[in-house]
Scaffold this motif. Structure first.
Motif, mmCIF file in Angstrom:
data_model
loop_
_atom_site.group_PDB
_atom_site.id
_atom_site.type_symbol
_atom_site.label_atom_id
_atom_site.label_comp_id
_atom_site.label_asym_id
_atom_site.label_seq_id
_atom_site.Cartn_x
_atom_site.Cartn_y
_atom_site.Cartn_z
ATOM 1 N N PHE A 97 0.838 -1.208 0.000
ATOM 2 C CA PHE A 97 0.000 0.000 0.000
ATOM 3 C C PHE A 97 0.870 1.254 0.000
ATOM 4 O O PHE A 97 0.563 2.230 -0.679
ATOM 5 C CB PHE A 97 -0.932 0.015 1.213
ATOM 6 N N GLU A 98 1.949 1.219 0.765
ATOM 7 C CA GLU A 98 2.855 2.380 0.806
ATOM 8 C C GLU A 98 3.524 2.603 -0.546
ATOM 9 O O GLU A 98 3.665 3.734 -0.991
ATOM 10 C CB GLU A 98 3.901 2.198 1.903
ATOM 11 N N GLN A 99 3.924 1.518 -1.197
ATOM 12 C CA GLN A 99 4.595 1.640 -2.500
ATOM 13 C C GLN A 99 3.674 2.221 -3.559
ATOM 14 O O GLN A 99 4.123 2.942 -4.452
ATOM 15 C CB GLN A 99 5.127 0.278 -2.953
ATOM 16 N N THR A 100 2.382 1.913 -3.470
ATOM 17 C CA THR A 100 1.430 2.434 -4.457
ATOM 18 C C THR A 100 0.780 3.730 -3.982
ATOM 19 O O THR A 100 -0.164 4.206 -4.619
ATOM 20 C CB THR A 100 0.334 1.401 -4.758
ATOM 21 N N ARG A 101 1.268 4.270 -2.859
ATOM 22 C CA ARG A 101 0.742 5.516 -2.291
ATOM 23 C C ARG A 101 -0.757 5.407 -2.032
ATOM 24 O O ARG A 101 -1.526 6.307 -2.357
ATOM 25 C CB ARG A 101 1.097 6.705 -3.159
ATOM 26 N N PHE A 102 -1.160 4.248 -1.494
ATOM 27 C CA PHE A 102 -2.524 3.971 -1.034
ATOM 28 C C PHE A 102 -3.530 3.838 -2.169
ATOM 29 O O PHE A 102 -4.734 3.862 -1.940
ATOM 30 C CB PHE A 102 -3.009 5.031 -0.033
ATOM 31 N N ALA A 103 -3.050 3.730 -3.399
ATOM 32 C CA ALA A 103 -3.956 3.627 -4.539
ATOM 33 C C ALA A 103 -4.679 2.283 -4.520
ATOM 34 O O ALA A 103 -4.063 1.241 -4.362
ATOM 35 C CB ALA A 103 -3.176 3.773 -5.841
ATOM 36 N N GLY A 104 -5.949 2.328 -4.678
ATOM 37 C CA GLY A 104 -6.721 1.111 -4.869
ATOM 38 C C GLY A 104 -7.208 0.439 -3.613
ATOM 39 O O GLY A 104 -8.382 0.288 -3.399
ATOM 40 N N GLY A 105 -6.313 0.007 -2.764
ATOM 41 C CA GLY A 105 -6.710 -0.753 -1.584
ATOM 42 C C GLY A 105 -6.681 -2.238 -1.861
ATOM 43 O O GLY A 105 -5.760 -2.748 -2.496
ATOM 44 N N CYS A 106 -7.702 -2.948 -1.438
ATOM 45 C CA CYS A 106 -7.785 -4.404 -1.597
ATOM 46 C C CYS A 106 -8.624 -4.735 -2.830
ATOM 47 O O CYS A 106 -9.812 -4.382 -2.892
ATOM 48 C CB CYS A 106 -8.402 -5.026 -0.348
ATOM 49 N N LEU A 107 -8.029 -5.399 -3.797
ATOM 50 C CA LEU A 107 -8.734 -5.717 -5.034
ATOM 51 C C LEU A 107 -9.989 -6.537 -4.768
ATOM 52 O O LEU A 107 -11.050 -6.264 -5.337
ATOM 53 C CB LEU A 107 -7.809 -6.460 -5.999
#
Length: 196
Positions: A97-107
Motif C-alpha cells: 500500500f505504501e509503494q502504491t501511495r494507497f492507490a486502490g486498496g484491496c482488489l
C-alpha cells in the motif's frame, strides 16, 4: 480446425495487468481495448484466453487468491511462530500500500462492492475470501496450540474478525492516506484481543 497455442506467459501478463487496472480504475472503469493494448494482445487473441470480460474478472480474482495464498504461506513458513508469520503477511500488505501511495486498496474488497450483479464473480470472490480466511484460521489454530493466541474462541471466528477488521482499516487507510489505521488494527487484534 486446430486450436491456437496459448502462452502461459501472456496469460499471466494479462492477469497481472487486469488486476492492476481493476484496482486503479475499477472493473467497470476498465476498458477491454485499453487493457489489451497495455499488454499488446490483439482483441481477437484475447478470446482465445477468455470468452468474455466477466471470465477475465473471474480469472483475475482466482489469480489474486493464489497470490495471496502464496504470500501468506511464505510469511508463515519463514516465521518462528504463526503470530509472527501473520504479522509479517500483513506487513507485506502494508508495504504494498505504501509503494502504491494507497492507490486502490484491496482488489477483492473493491470488486466485491462492484460486481454484485455477476454471479460468476460473486462466487469467485466468496471462494477467494474463504481461502484467505482458512489460511489465517489454520495459522491461528496452530498459534492456539502453542498458547500464543487465546483458545476460548473458534479459530475461524478469530480469522473472520481479523480479516473483516483489516478490510475496514483498508477503507480508513484510503480515506486518511495513511497506513496508521492498518498498524492500529494489527496492534489491537494481534497484541490485544488475540492474546491468551
Amino acid at each position: 480446425m486446430a486450436r491456437p497455442r496459448l502462452s502461459e506467459g501472456t496469460r499471466r501478463r494479462l492477469l497481472e495487468a487486469s488486476a492492476e487496472a481493476f484496482l486503479r480504475q475499477g472493473y467497470h472503469g476498465t476498458g477491454l481495448k485499453d487493457l489489451l493494448d497495455s499488454v499488446e494482445i490483439p482483441k481477437g487473441s484475447f478470446y482465445n484466453y477468455y470468452p468474455s470480460k466477466e471470465a477475465l474478472g473471474v480469472a483475475t480474482i482466482e489469480h489474486t487468491q493464489r497470490c495471496t495464498a502464496e504470500t501468506l504461506a511464505g510469511a508463515l513458513d519463514g516465521a518462528p511462530d504463526p503470530v509472527t508469520g501473520l504479522r509479517t503477511f500483513f506487513e507485506i500488505q502494508i508495504e504494498g500500500f505504501e509503494q502504491t501511495r494507497f492507490a486502490g486498496g484491496c482488489l477483492l474488497a473493491n470488486l466485491a462492492g462492484e460486481l454484485d450483479e455477476s454471479e460468476a464473480c460473486r462466487s469467485a470472490l466468496a471462494t477467494a475470501f474463504v481461502s484467505w480466511r482458512d489460511g489465517v484460521r489454520d495459522a491461528i489454530a496452530e498459534a492456539q496450540l502453542l498458547h500464543l493466541v487465546r483458545d476460548d474462541e473458534d479459530p475461524a471466528d478469530l480469522a473472520d474478525m481479523l480479516i473483516e477488521s483489516w478490510e475496514g482499516a483498508v477503507i480508513r487507510m484510503k480515506v486518511d492516506q495513511s497506513v496508521e489505521p492498518l498498524r492500529k488494527c494489527l496492534h489491537r487484534i494481534l497484541d490485544g484481543y488475540f492474546r491468551p
